[in-house]
Design a protein around this motif. Sequence first.
Motif, PDB file in Angstrom:
ATOM      1  N   GLY A   1       0.826  -1.200   0.000  1.00 55.91           N
ATOM      2  CA  GLY A   1       0.000   0.000   0.000  1.00 55.91           C
ATOM      3  C   GLY A   1       0.858   1.247   0.000  1.00 55.91           C
ATOM      4  O   GLY A   1       1.939   1.268   0.574  1.00 55.91           O
TER       5      GLY A   1
ATOM      6  N   GLN B   1      -5.439   5.792  -0.045  1.00 53.64           N
ATOM      7  CA  GLN B   1      -4.476   4.706  -0.035  1.00 53.64           C
ATOM      8  C   GLN B   1      -4.712   3.828  -1.258  1.00 53.64           C
ATOM      9  O   GLN B   1      -5.842   3.475  -1.568  1.00 53.64           O
ATOM     10  CB  GLN B   1      -4.658   3.896   1.251  1.00 53.64           C
ATOM     11  CG  GLN B   1      -3.561   2.930   1.538  1.00 53.64           C
ATOM     12  CD  GLN B   1      -2.338   3.561   2.169  1.00 53.64           C
ATOM     13  OE1 GLN B   1      -2.335   4.730   2.523  1.00 53.64           O
ATOM     14  NE2 GLN B   1      -1.288   2.797   2.285  1.00 53.64           N
ATOM     15  N   ARG B   2      -3.645   3.481  -1.935  1.00 60.63           N
ATOM     16  CA  ARG B   2      -3.704   2.599  -3.090  1.00 60.63           C
ATOM     17  C   ARG B   2      -2.992   1.300  -2.735  1.00 60.63           C
ATOM     18  O   ARG B   2      -1.898   1.336  -2.165  1.00 60.63           O
ATOM     19  CB  ARG B   2      -3.053   3.261  -4.294  1.00 60.63           C
ATOM     20  CG  ARG B   2      -3.940   4.357  -4.865  1.00 60.63           C
ATOM     21  CD  ARG B   2      -3.169   5.445  -5.590  1.00 60.63           C
ATOM     22  NE  ARG B   2      -4.034   6.385  -6.266  1.00 60.63           N
ATOM     23  CZ  ARG B   2      -4.698   7.364  -5.675  1.00 60.63           C
ATOM     24  NH1 ARG B   2      -4.622   7.520  -4.370  1.00 60.63           N
ATOM     25  NH2 ARG B   2      -5.443   8.202  -6.366  1.00 60.63           N
ATOM     26  N   TRP B   3      -3.619   0.180  -3.075  1.00 63.56           N
ATOM     27  CA  TRP B   3      -3.099  -1.125  -2.688  1.00 63.56           C
ATOM     28  C   TRP B   3      -2.940  -2.037  -3.894  1.00 63.56           C
ATOM     29  O   TRP B   3      -3.712  -1.953  -4.842  1.00 63.56           O
ATOM     30  CB  TRP B   3      -4.057  -1.812  -1.712  1.00 63.56           C
ATOM     31  CG  TRP B   3      -4.023  -1.230  -0.346  1.00 63.56           C
ATOM     32  CD1 TRP B   3      -4.837  -0.230   0.140  1.00 63.56           C
ATOM     33  CD2 TRP B   3      -3.155  -1.574   0.713  1.00 63.56           C
ATOM     34  NE1 TRP B   3      -4.512   0.050   1.434  1.00 63.56           N
ATOM     35  CE2 TRP B   3      -3.484  -0.763   1.817  1.00 63.56           C
ATOM     36  CE3 TRP B   3      -2.119  -2.496   0.843  1.00 63.56           C
ATOM     37  CZ2 TRP B   3      -2.814  -0.851   3.029  1.00 63.56           C
ATOM     38  CZ3 TRP B   3      -1.458  -2.586   2.054  1.00 63.56           C
ATOM     39  CH2 TRP B   3      -1.810  -1.769   3.135  1.00 63.56           C
TER      40      TRP B   3
ATOM     41  N   GLN C   1      -8.362   2.344  -1.936  1.00 64.93           N
ATOM     42  CA  GLN C   1      -9.137   2.080  -0.724  1.00 64.93           C
ATOM     43  C   GLN C   1     -10.037   3.285  -0.459  1.00 64.93           C
ATOM     44  O   GLN C   1      -9.742   4.157   0.344  1.00 64.93           O
ATOM     45  CB  GLN C   1      -8.200   1.820   0.447  1.00 64.93           C
ATOM     46  CG  GLN C   1      -8.878   1.283   1.671  1.00 64.93           C
ATOM     47  CD  GLN C   1      -7.882   0.921   2.753  1.00 64.93           C
ATOM     48  OE1 GLN C   1      -6.706   1.227   2.673  1.00 64.93           O
ATOM     49  NE2 GLN C   1      -8.369   0.262   3.779  1.00 64.93           N
ATOM     50  N   ASP C   2     -11.183   3.285  -1.155  1.00 66.47           N
ATOM     51  CA  ASP C   2     -12.086   4.438  -1.068  1.00 66.47           C
ATOM     52  C   ASP C   2     -13.464   4.072  -0.534  1.00 66.47           C
ATOM     53  O   ASP C   2     -14.358   4.904  -0.467  1.00 66.47           O
ATOM     54  CB  ASP C   2     -12.221   5.103  -2.433  1.00 66.47           C
ATOM     55  CG  ASP C   2     -12.807   4.191  -3.503  1.00 66.47           C
ATOM     56  OD1 ASP C   2     -13.042   3.003  -3.216  1.00 66.47           O
ATOM     57  OD2 ASP C   2     -13.024   4.673  -4.628  1.00 66.47           O
TER      58      ASP C   2
ATOM     59  N   SER D   1     -14.464  -1.557  -4.675  1.00 62.37           N
ATOM     60  CA  SER D   1     -13.279  -1.912  -3.892  1.00 62.37           C
ATOM     61  C   SER D   1     -13.608  -2.630  -2.589  1.00 62.37           C
ATOM     62  O   SER D   1     -12.728  -3.208  -1.962  1.00 62.37           O
ATOM     63  CB  SER D   1     -12.441  -0.662  -3.595  1.00 62.37           C
ATOM     64  OG  SER D   1     -13.082   0.151  -2.643  1.00 62.37           O
ATOM     65  N   ARG D   2     -14.864  -2.631  -2.185  1.00 61.99           N
ATOM     66  CA  ARG D   2     -15.247  -3.213  -0.890  1.00 61.99           C
ATOM     67  C   ARG D   2     -14.803  -4.671  -0.718  1.00 61.99           C
ATOM     68  O   ARG D   2     -14.255  -5.017   0.340  1.00 61.99           O
ATOM     69  CB  ARG D   2     -16.744  -3.062  -0.685  1.00 61.99           C
ATOM     70  CG  ARG D   2     -17.132  -3.022   0.771  1.00 61.99           C
ATOM     71  CD  ARG D   2     -18.573  -2.586   0.974  1.00 61.99           C
ATOM     72  NE  ARG D   2     -18.750  -1.198   0.523  1.00 61.99           N
ATOM     73  CZ  ARG D   2     -19.771  -0.773  -0.219  1.00 61.99           C
ATOM     74  NH1 ARG D   2     -20.722  -1.590  -0.577  1.00 61.99           N
ATOM     75  NH2 ARG D   2     -19.847   0.487  -0.587  1.00 61.99           N
TER      76      ARG D   2
ATOM     77  N   TRP E   1     -12.264  -6.186  -2.028  1.00 61.58           N
ATOM     78  CA  TRP E   1     -10.805  -6.208  -1.923  1.00 61.58           C
ATOM     79  C   TRP E   1     -10.361  -5.598  -0.598  1.00 61.58           C
ATOM     80  O   TRP E   1      -9.363  -6.027  -0.021  1.00 61.58           O
ATOM     81  CB  TRP E   1     -10.172  -5.503  -3.119  1.00 61.58           C
ATOM     82  CG  TRP E   1     -10.677  -6.073  -4.401  1.00 61.58           C
ATOM     83  CD1 TRP E   1     -11.327  -5.416  -5.402  1.00 61.58           C
ATOM     84  CD2 TRP E   1     -10.641  -7.448  -4.803  1.00 61.58           C
ATOM     85  NE1 TRP E   1     -11.680  -6.291  -6.394  1.00 61.58           N
ATOM     86  CE2 TRP E   1     -11.276  -7.542  -6.060  1.00 61.58           C
ATOM     87  CE3 TRP E   1     -10.137  -8.610  -4.231  1.00 61.58           C
ATOM     88  CZ2 TRP E   1     -11.389  -8.753  -6.740  1.00 61.58           C
ATOM     89  CZ3 TRP E   1     -10.269  -9.815  -4.911  1.00 61.58           C
ATOM     90  CH2 TRP E   1     -10.893  -9.871  -6.152  1.00 61.58           C
ATOM     91  N   GLU E   2     -11.088  -4.613  -0.112  1.00 55.07           N
ATOM     92  CA  GLU E   2     -10.779  -4.039   1.195  1.00 55.07           C
ATOM     93  C   GLU E   2     -10.988  -5.080   2.295  1.00 55.07           C
ATOM     94  O   GLU E   2     -10.204  -5.158   3.246  1.00 55.07           O
ATOM     95  CB  GLU E   2     -11.610  -2.797   1.451  1.00 55.07           C
ATOM     96  CG  GLU E   2     -11.198  -1.622   0.571  1.00 55.07           C
ATOM     97  CD  GLU E   2     -12.002  -0.353   0.837  1.00 55.07           C
ATOM     98  OE1 GLU E   2     -12.289  -0.069   2.013  1.00 55.07           O
ATOM     99  OE2 GLU E   2     -12.319   0.351  -0.138  1.00 55.07           O
TER     100      GLU E   2
ATOM    101  N   LEU F   1      -8.134  -7.475   2.056  1.00 48.34           N
ATOM    102  CA  LEU F   1      -6.957  -6.792   2.587  1.00 48.34           C
ATOM    103  C   LEU F   1      -6.948  -6.812   4.110  1.00 48.34           C
ATOM    104  O   LEU F   1      -5.911  -7.083   4.737  1.00 48.34           O
ATOM    105  CB  LEU F   1      -6.913  -5.348   2.074  1.00 48.34           C
ATOM    106  CG  LEU F   1      -5.803  -4.474   2.657  1.00 48.34           C
ATOM    107  CD1 LEU F   1      -4.424  -5.002   2.238  1.00 48.34           C
ATOM    108  CD2 LEU F   1      -5.983  -3.034   2.218  1.00 48.34           C
TER     109      LEU F   1
END
Length: 94
Positions: free
Chosen positions: A7, A56-58, A75-76, A81-82, A84-85, A88
């Motif tokens: 990240g 934040q970019r992952w 990570q927004d 993205s949910r 993947w968050e 993560l």
Amino acid sequence: MKITALGAGGFACTTQYHEVDTAANPAGPALEAALAANHFFDAAPPAANAVGADLQRWTIAVDADGHRHSISFVQDGSAASRPWEALLARILAA
């Protein structure tokens, strides 16, 4: 299977790195199941429509059986993205 999460970004422009060997980590089987449930190896990365230098970019990368697959996302908290968050969070907790 080796899972890495890298990240970068945020207000402080920090870099984070986390690595998990699923064969050696007690959380390994659960992480492998989460990858399968999210169809990680078939997934295309979410569209990067988020704007903001403070986000934040992952990149999550998985090396398994001689193959490597990775996805990158911002990570927004968006619907894209949910999943993947959530993955993560499990990786970082392992």
